[in-house]
Motif scaffolding. Structure first.
Motif, PDB file in Angstrom:
ATOM      1  N   GLU A 198      -6.445  22.299  -9.265  1.00  0.00           N
ATOM      2  CA  GLU A 198      -7.649  21.294  -8.693  1.00  0.00           C
ATOM      3  C   GLU A 198      -8.721  21.785  -7.203  1.00  0.00           C
ATOM      4  O   GLU A 198      -9.309  21.172  -7.771  1.00  0.00           O
ATOM      5  CB  GLU A 198      -5.720  20.607  -8.004  1.00  0.00           C
ATOM      6  N   ALA A 199      -7.660  22.957  -6.541  1.00  0.00           N
ATOM      7  CA  ALA A 199      -8.965  23.662  -5.988  1.00  0.00           C
ATOM      8  C   ALA A 199      -9.431  24.254  -6.632  1.00  0.00           C
ATOM      9  O   ALA A 199     -11.481  24.012  -5.721  1.00  0.00           O
ATOM     10  CB  ALA A 199      -8.253  24.820  -4.672  1.00  0.00           C
ATOM     11  N   ILE A 200      -9.539  24.951  -7.325  1.00  0.00           N
ATOM     12  CA  ILE A 200     -11.006  25.558  -7.916  1.00  0.00           C
ATOM     13  C   ILE A 200     -11.875  24.438  -8.623  1.00  0.00           C
ATOM     14  O   ILE A 200     -12.936  24.644  -8.460  1.00  0.00           O
ATOM     15  CB  ILE A 200     -10.581  26.102  -9.001  1.00  0.00           C
ATOM     16  N   ARG A 201     -10.875  23.574  -9.593  1.00  0.00           N
ATOM     17  CA  ARG A 201     -12.257  22.012 -10.106  1.00  0.00           C
ATOM     18  C   ARG A 201     -12.952  21.733  -9.150  1.00  0.00           C
ATOM     19  O   ARG A 201     -14.284  21.669  -8.883  1.00  0.00           O
ATOM     20  CB  ARG A 201     -11.037  21.453 -10.786  1.00  0.00           C
ATOM     21  N   ARG A 202     -12.284  21.495  -7.600  1.00  0.00           N
ATOM     22  CA  ARG A 202     -13.235  20.303  -6.848  1.00  0.00           C
ATOM     23  C   ARG A 202     -13.678  21.356  -5.775  1.00  0.00           C
ATOM     24  O   ARG A 202     -15.303  21.527  -6.006  1.00  0.00           O
ATOM     25  CB  ARG A 202     -12.072  20.140  -5.915  1.00  0.00           C
TER      26      ARG A 202
END
Length: 218
Positions: A198-202
């Motif tokens: 989720e951190a990568i996506r955000r």
């Protein structure tokens, strides 16, 4: 060095942007004095939301538990967790003569007839948390859990955990734990892959990463 070489290879191959995901930053220990500084944007992710979720789902009487820091330096960490669970906290003051050797421990707080949950950022040789667990048990704690962000478990760590009074020693999988779990049934793992994903996506979409500081992605 491997990471730097891979980043360089990506840059040479005309990558417009490179994001490095480092689950366990190797030089984050307090005794590593020459850490240096970043001149690029860095997001420091926290395991706290995942830890809170694990406590609520796996410790039946968590509402009356006591969150304990094994040293004064972790006081901010345990008070944050205790506040969000609305429970009490305690800390253990330790005096060290030299690195990785604890001289004496003093418990500040009340754990009598309660489940005690030790929380720390990492465990290496596990001498400190095992001493702390004994201290909590002698102070009247009914059960002792340890929740550690990074389980390094070097040297005599596994043997110490096996002989200690823990109900469970919970770590994230920032460091692979499969081999250690074969030799120590007390070790349980919190999977943080969803947090990293989720951190990568955000980051890629230009969204706020700070949402992850207080929420576990579904």
């Amino acid at each position: 060095m491997e990471l730097l070489i891979m980043i360089n290879a990506c840059k040479i191959a005309s990558a417009s942007r490179v994001t490095a995901v480092i689950p366990c930053f190797p030089y984050a220990r307090q005794d590593k004095k020459d850490k240096g500084f970043f001149d690029i944007p860095v997001d420091n992710l926290y395991a706290e939301p995942a830890v809170l979720k694990w406590i609520r789902e796996n410790i039946a009487d968590w509402k009356t538990c006591c969150i304990v820091s094994p040293d004064a330096g972790g006081a901010k960490r345990v008070t944050s967790i205790a506040d969000r669970l609305n429970v009490d906290f305690a800390l253990i003051h330790k005096e060290r003569k030299k690195a990785n050797e604890v001289d004496r421990m003093v418990l500040v707080g009340d754990v009598k007839d309660r489940v005690a949950i030790l929380v720390d950022d990492m465990a290496d040789t596990c001498g400190t948390i095992c001493h702390a667990a004994d201290k909590l048990l002698s102070a009247g704690a009914t059960k002792v859990y340890a929740i550690l962000t990074h389980g390094i478990f070097s040297g005599p760590a596994i043997s110490r955990i096996n002989h200690a009074c823990f109900e469970a020693v919970v770590v994230t999988n920032t460091i692979p734990q499969e081999d250690k779990m074969k030799h120590c049934p007390k070790i349980q793992v919190i999977d943080i892959s969803m947090i990293l994903a989720e951190a990568i996506r955000r980051t890629h979409n230009g969204e706020s990463v700070s949402y992850l500081f207080s929420h576990v992605p579904l």
